[in-house]
Design an enzyme around this catalytic site. Structure first.
Site, PDB file in Angstrom:
ATOM      1  N   TYR A  20      82.819  17.692  26.894  1.00 15.14           N
ATOM      2  CA  TYR A  20      81.405  17.309  27.406  1.00 15.14           C
ATOM      3  C   TYR A  20      81.959  17.419  28.819  1.00 15.14           C
ATOM      4  CZ  TYR A  20      79.224  18.493  23.121  1.00 15.14           C
ATOM      5  OH  TYR A  20      79.003  18.866  22.618  1.00 15.14           O
ATOM      6  N   LYS A  71      86.716   9.968  14.197  1.00 14.96           N
ATOM      7  CA  LYS A  71      88.022  10.644  13.735  1.00 14.96           C
ATOM      8  C   LYS A  71      89.047  10.256  13.719  1.00 14.96           C
ATOM      9  CE  LYS A  71      89.022  14.449  11.414  1.00 14.96           C
ATOM     10  NZ  LYS A  71      88.976  14.767  10.017  1.00 14.96           N
ATOM     11  N   ASP A 109      83.829  14.065   9.570  1.00 14.54           N
ATOM     12  CA  ASP A 109      83.033  14.676   8.259  1.00 14.54           C
ATOM     13  C   ASP A 109      83.092  14.674   6.864  1.00 14.54           C
ATOM     14  OD1 ASP A 109      86.707  14.431   8.756  1.00 14.54           O
ATOM     15  OD2 ASP A 109      87.618  15.432   7.319  1.00 14.54           O
ATOM     16  N   ASP A 113      76.205  15.998  19.176  1.00 16.97           N
ATOM     17  CA  ASP A 113      75.696  17.382  19.263  1.00 16.97           C
ATOM     18  C   ASP A 113      75.609  17.717  17.124  1.00 16.97           C
ATOM     19  OD1 ASP A 113      75.085  18.958  20.488  1.00 16.97           O
ATOM     20  OD2 ASP A 113      76.388  19.884  21.330  1.00 16.97           O
ATOM     21  N   ASP A 146      72.571  17.781  14.953  1.00 19.08           N
ATOM     22  CA  ASP A 146      71.423  19.512  15.042  1.00 19.08           C
ATOM     23  C   ASP A 146      71.930  19.197  13.075  1.00 19.08           C
ATOM     24  OD1 ASP A 146      71.308  20.608  17.125  1.00 19.08           O
ATOM     25  OD2 ASP A 146      71.987  22.565  15.976  1.00 19.08           O
TER      26      ASP A 146
END
Ligand code: NAD
Length: 334
Positions: free
Chosen positions: A124, A171, A204, A228, A232
């Site tokens: 970002y 990750k 994941d 982010d 959601d």
């Protein structure tokens, strides 16, 4: 004495949900004064600035901002105002609690998870470099300072709220240095909180496990991009984006906003669900020490959900925003 706060009405559904949330806050006699500003694309067309200077000055003075969603055009040179606000005021901790309400239709019964999202760096920072006509590099920045403070925040949040576990989402199997550092710092900081269980999961696998076994998660802490996306996902677990509140906190400033965007597909139709912004306002009241007022509003909202008769379309009903808000206010006035 009343606390003065700054309010940005946003665009898309922003103005509709802001006005009704302020109405509910006034009905609940929240001890607040409002300095209200229009922001976003429509303001830009009139004034050449997406956020008026007076709006930023008001926030700098009041230090508390209730903010509605703002549209970010895709693929243009225009940087997201949301990201800009978070970076300019160093609102480094984004806290997004997702809890199922038993009265509402959703796929899972016992979801109660909190996403703690680093809010100032990662992809970002918006540094993209055109290496040649066919290649673009986007920079993912992870720093020790930003990582340490968000990781510690997650454990402090867990401690303060009687939470049992913090999961680090990463990750590091691929991003060995950046996410590797984030995970390493997590493991170090976890030692300072022996009463809280600490574990880690690749992002994941986290998505799959959240959908299969959401009850296994409690507090989750992660870099900006995963936060982010994963938050959601958690909104989907509890019944949709219309329900998920958030706060963005730094040392000096705090901004409260719904997790969802400006929903241009339903703007102006009087069907937007104001719950996420209303619950964000309740998080704000909690932080301002007005816990009783926040709880009164949550109770009034829960009664509407429990009655199940006046729900907006995203929750399976056919009520308008106006009708939904009237039902909340009726409970408050009782
Ligand atoms: P969105 O969150 O605006 O909408 C996604 C879907 O959820 C849409 O179908 C929408 O109708 C529905 N939805 C969202 N909020 C709802 C509500 N309160 N009540 C009922 N339904 C609701 O996501 P998007 O369409 O991808 O983004 C639209 C714009 O918002 C983009 O410009 C994006 O950049 C911006 N955005 C802003 C913020 C913010 O201001 N913090 C956050 C996310 C996206």
């Amino acid at each position: 004495m009343n606390q003065t706060i700054t309010v940005f009405r946003g665009d898309g559904i922003g103005p509709e949900i802001t006005d009704v949330v302020l109405d509910i806050l006034q009905t609940a006699k929240a001890p607040l004064e409002f300095e209200i500003f229009d922001v976003g694309a429509a303001v830009y067309e009139k004034t050449g600035a997406f956020i008026p200077e007076e709006g930023l000055k008001s926030f700098e003075k009041n230090r508390i901002l209730l903010k509605s969603p703002i549209t970010t055009p895709i693929g243009t040179g225009f940087k997201s105002l949301n990201v800009t606000l978070r970076q300019k005021y160093d609102l480094w901790a984004n806290i997004r609690p997702a809890k199922t309400n038993p009265a509402l239709p959703c796929r899972f019964e016992h979801v109660d998870v909190v996403t703690v999202r680093e809010n100032t760096e990662d992809l970002y920072i918006g540094e993209e470099i055109e290496v040649d006509a066919d290649t673009v590099h986007a920079i993912k920045r992870i720093t020790r300072k930003a990582s340490e403070r968000i990781l510690r925040k997650a454990f402090e949040f867990a401690r303060e709220n009687g939470r049992k576990k913090v999961t680090c989402v990463h990750k590091a199997n691929i991003l060995k240095k950046s996410d590797g550092m984030f995970l390493g710092l997590f493991n170090d900081i976890a030692k300072d909180y022996p009463e809280i269980e600490a574990d880690s999961m690749i992002v994941d696998a986290t998505c799959m496990n959240l959908v299969m076994h959401p009850e296994r998660f409690d507090v989750m802490v992660m870099p900006n991009l995963y936060g982010d996306i994963v938050s959601d996902l958690t909104s989907g677990l509890i019944g949709g984006l219309g329900l998920l509140p958030s706060c963005n906190r730094g040392e000096d400033f705090a901004m409260y906003e719904a997790v969802h965007g400006s929903a241009p597909d339903i703007a102006g139709k009087n069907i937007a669900n104001p719950t996420a912004l209303l619950l964000s306002a309740c998080m704000m009241l909690d932080d301002l020490g007005c816990k009783a007022c926040a709880q009164t509003i949550r109770n009034a909202l829960d009664q509407v959900f429990a009655q199940g008769e006046v729900l907006t379309p995203d929750l399976g009903g056919n009520a308008t925003t106006t009708e939904f808000v009237a039902a909340i206010k009726e409970n408050l006035n009782r």
